[in-house]
Design an enzyme around this catalytic site. Sequence first.
Site, PDB file in Angstrom:
ATOM      1  N   SER A 196      31.611 -39.958 -28.988  1.00 35.43           N
ATOM      2  CA  SER A 196      30.607 -39.085 -29.651  1.00 35.43           C
ATOM      3  C   SER A 196      29.006 -39.107 -29.179  1.00 35.43           C
ATOM      4  CB  SER A 196      30.410 -39.467 -31.137  1.00 35.43           C
ATOM      5  OG  SER A 196      30.159 -40.944 -31.392  1.00 35.43           O
ATOM      6  N   ASN A 250      25.214 -34.425 -32.813  1.00 33.83           N
ATOM      7  CA  ASN A 250      24.648 -36.081 -32.727  1.00 33.83           C
ATOM      8  C   ASN A 250      23.025 -35.840 -32.119  1.00 33.83           C
ATOM      9  OD1 ASN A 250      26.468 -36.693 -34.520  1.00 33.83           O
ATOM     10  ND2 ASN A 250      27.506 -37.808 -33.174  1.00 33.83           N
ATOM     11  N   GLU A 269      33.910 -30.587 -31.130  1.00 39.70           N
ATOM     12  CA  GLU A 269      32.979 -30.363 -29.969  1.00 39.70           C
ATOM     13  C   GLU A 269      33.924 -30.298 -28.836  1.00 39.70           C
ATOM     14  OE1 GLU A 269      28.514 -31.213 -30.961  1.00 39.70           O
ATOM     15  OE2 GLU A 269      29.546 -32.918 -30.575  1.00 39.70           O
TER      16      GLU A 269
END
Length: 694
Positions: A409, A480, A442
Amino acid sequence: MPVHVDLRDGVAVLTLDRPPVNSLDLTLRRDLRAALAMVMTNPAVQAVVLTGGTRHFSAGADIEEFASGVRGGATAVPTLPDVIIDLDQAAKPVVAAIAGTCLGGGLEVALGCHHRVVAPNASLGLPEVKLGILPGAGGTQRLPRAIGVNAALDMILSGTPVNAAKAAKLGLATLSTGDLIEDAVAVARQAARDGAKPRLSLQRAEMPADAGADWFQQRMNGLKRPLPAPLACIEAVRAAVELPFNQGLQKEFNLFRELVVTPESKALQYAFFAERRAARIDGLAADARPRAIERVAVIGAGTMGSGIATVAANAGLEVILLDRDEASVRKGLAGITKSYESAVAKGRMDEAERDRRLGRLHTATDLAACAAVDLVIEAAFEDMGVKQDIFRTLDKVCGPDTILASNTSTLDLDAIADITSRPENVVGLHFFSPAPVMRLLEVVRGAKTAPAVLATAMTLSRKLGKVGVVAGVCNGFIGNRMVEELLRQAYFLVDEGLLPWQVDGALERWGMAMGPFATMDLAGNDIGRAIRVGRAAAGDDRPYSTFPDKVCALGRFGQKTGKGYYQYDPATRARETDPEIDALAQAHAKEIGLPPRVIGDDEIVARCLLALANEGAALLGEGIAQRASDIDVVYLNGYGFPAHKGGPMYHADSLGLENVLRLMEGFLGGYQGQFWRPAPLLWEKASAGRRLTA
Ligand code: 3H9
């Protein structure tokens, strides 16, 4: 011609043919009306069957037409209600033969027919509420007459389609067990013989037996969010009960016209097309053919890995779930089995389906088991060394065409890819937790990711039931990286004297599913801390509030420890404010020592949401996101942004970029104002009087 007419021994079969989904634009409406008029006057025709082929009976009104003037507009004559009145009042029986999707105006067309026959693959629904409108072509008047007010309102308010078996059970249609068209033709012939043309418009809408006088008011009070569309749906269904059919129809169409131009509906229409646009990859070579993915290995049997394995098994893929030792894989598999068992117990899955899915799941403890798979998804610990080790081994054991994906991530995908001899076969697949629930994926395009690999990842995302959004490599990718700026503002607001629940409350009142503090409690405050530590180590020394670290120092990591910015009821997980946090926040603000001032909801919302939009504009300028609407798709599907506000970029556009700049200029002079320098692209678009999402 978008309507084909085929004569079958006295029955005219009319087939809608407007790819891809038979949406009912002005041309199709005109053509259908003309075809109907023709068969009604043809003495060789005794009855009519209306169908739409095998995949889409019709996806309803053409949503593009809702923007006024496009393709004639939804209110151009003949309107959809006009055409459906033709069907309803036709001199000969009309039977709808429904295969595949039959949604919105498509179902309204079917309800205007005298009989409905459905193939087993049919899916029938009125999803208009999800576009901020109501069924405007008789759906709110005829569906309650077909299946009763309560069941109709449930379908209309949820927007969720029912399958063929449920439609038959509700009395909405007859299930075809053989050839759909032959069955429908047989029904049509019989109706012609009997002279039977049951018209829903002539029937009554049945209220539930125990309905009190305030039944509709109670349904309104029970709405989770009393937005204009669901309120209007209830009002229209009430008209179906209280008014003569034609007046009810008129009321419904008037409400449709009002709703279709509301800001909520405009945002939802935008979101509908934004999601479909996200599937397109700019500049992809035409020969970038997606590869077939049938066998997948998932590395890491923790919550995320098990979730990803579940998603893959649900989609019909063969899955190997891997971890370092037997105990870990067994634990992962036990968790998956438990979630399937719970689905069976709740009646959401039958036992045969559970067994089929479990049968696709295999386990292993050695990376050599990845030798024969098409795709490996690594969901191991978020540490560059750990990931590089895994990829180094995978590179050796996997076939040359195996795609190697990382679920990282925040880490640099290129540094992971470059450890292998095949960086072109490396891609990021960043799932969101819980993976079986969250729709967002994503798809991270590394510097060397081959176009065919990217195309494969996007095709796979659809197969997995996810909304794939392409992102470039940067810390945090799209979602993020942006949320970091929102969090920064949320914590600064505590520096300035607000309590966490006040910040959350303002954003939740505005429409966010969850405020930032409650979200961090869910994600884990220790995870947030680890990300901050990682960023600082990588040289990102931009100021951050020390408040979240003080909360972590108390071991308050969030829901998993029962306490974070809130305290949680161990049984229900309900959140409650905690005096300890209030005291900590107040002491923290005192330590910062800013002069007290009143900070209202408007400022809280503007600072948190414009921080997102400004960072989004920066990402767009850097080419990390392909288009502003992709950023909105990320936020709508992964971060609880309310769909009826369109997403952070659309929201900034709705405010007007000049106003956005003005607001940001005000914040620039405030506490930690250095974060309010507009991203160059935001500045450019605002100066040119353009929109981010144009
Ligand atoms: C309505 O009916 C109002 C009436 O009550 C009152 C009127 C007075 N219009 O999703 P996909 C396009 S409101 C225009 O990728 P799938 C879509 O943009 C309507 N275009 O395929 C895409 O284009 P592109 C109520 C539409 O197989 C292409 O078709 N109905 C429409 O995954 C393929 O779509 C709905 O809300 C449309 N209605 O899913 C249903 N529908 O290729 C909306 C699709 O250029 N549609 N397109 O990107 C859906 O839910 C899904 O598209 C469907 C197919 C399940 C049908």
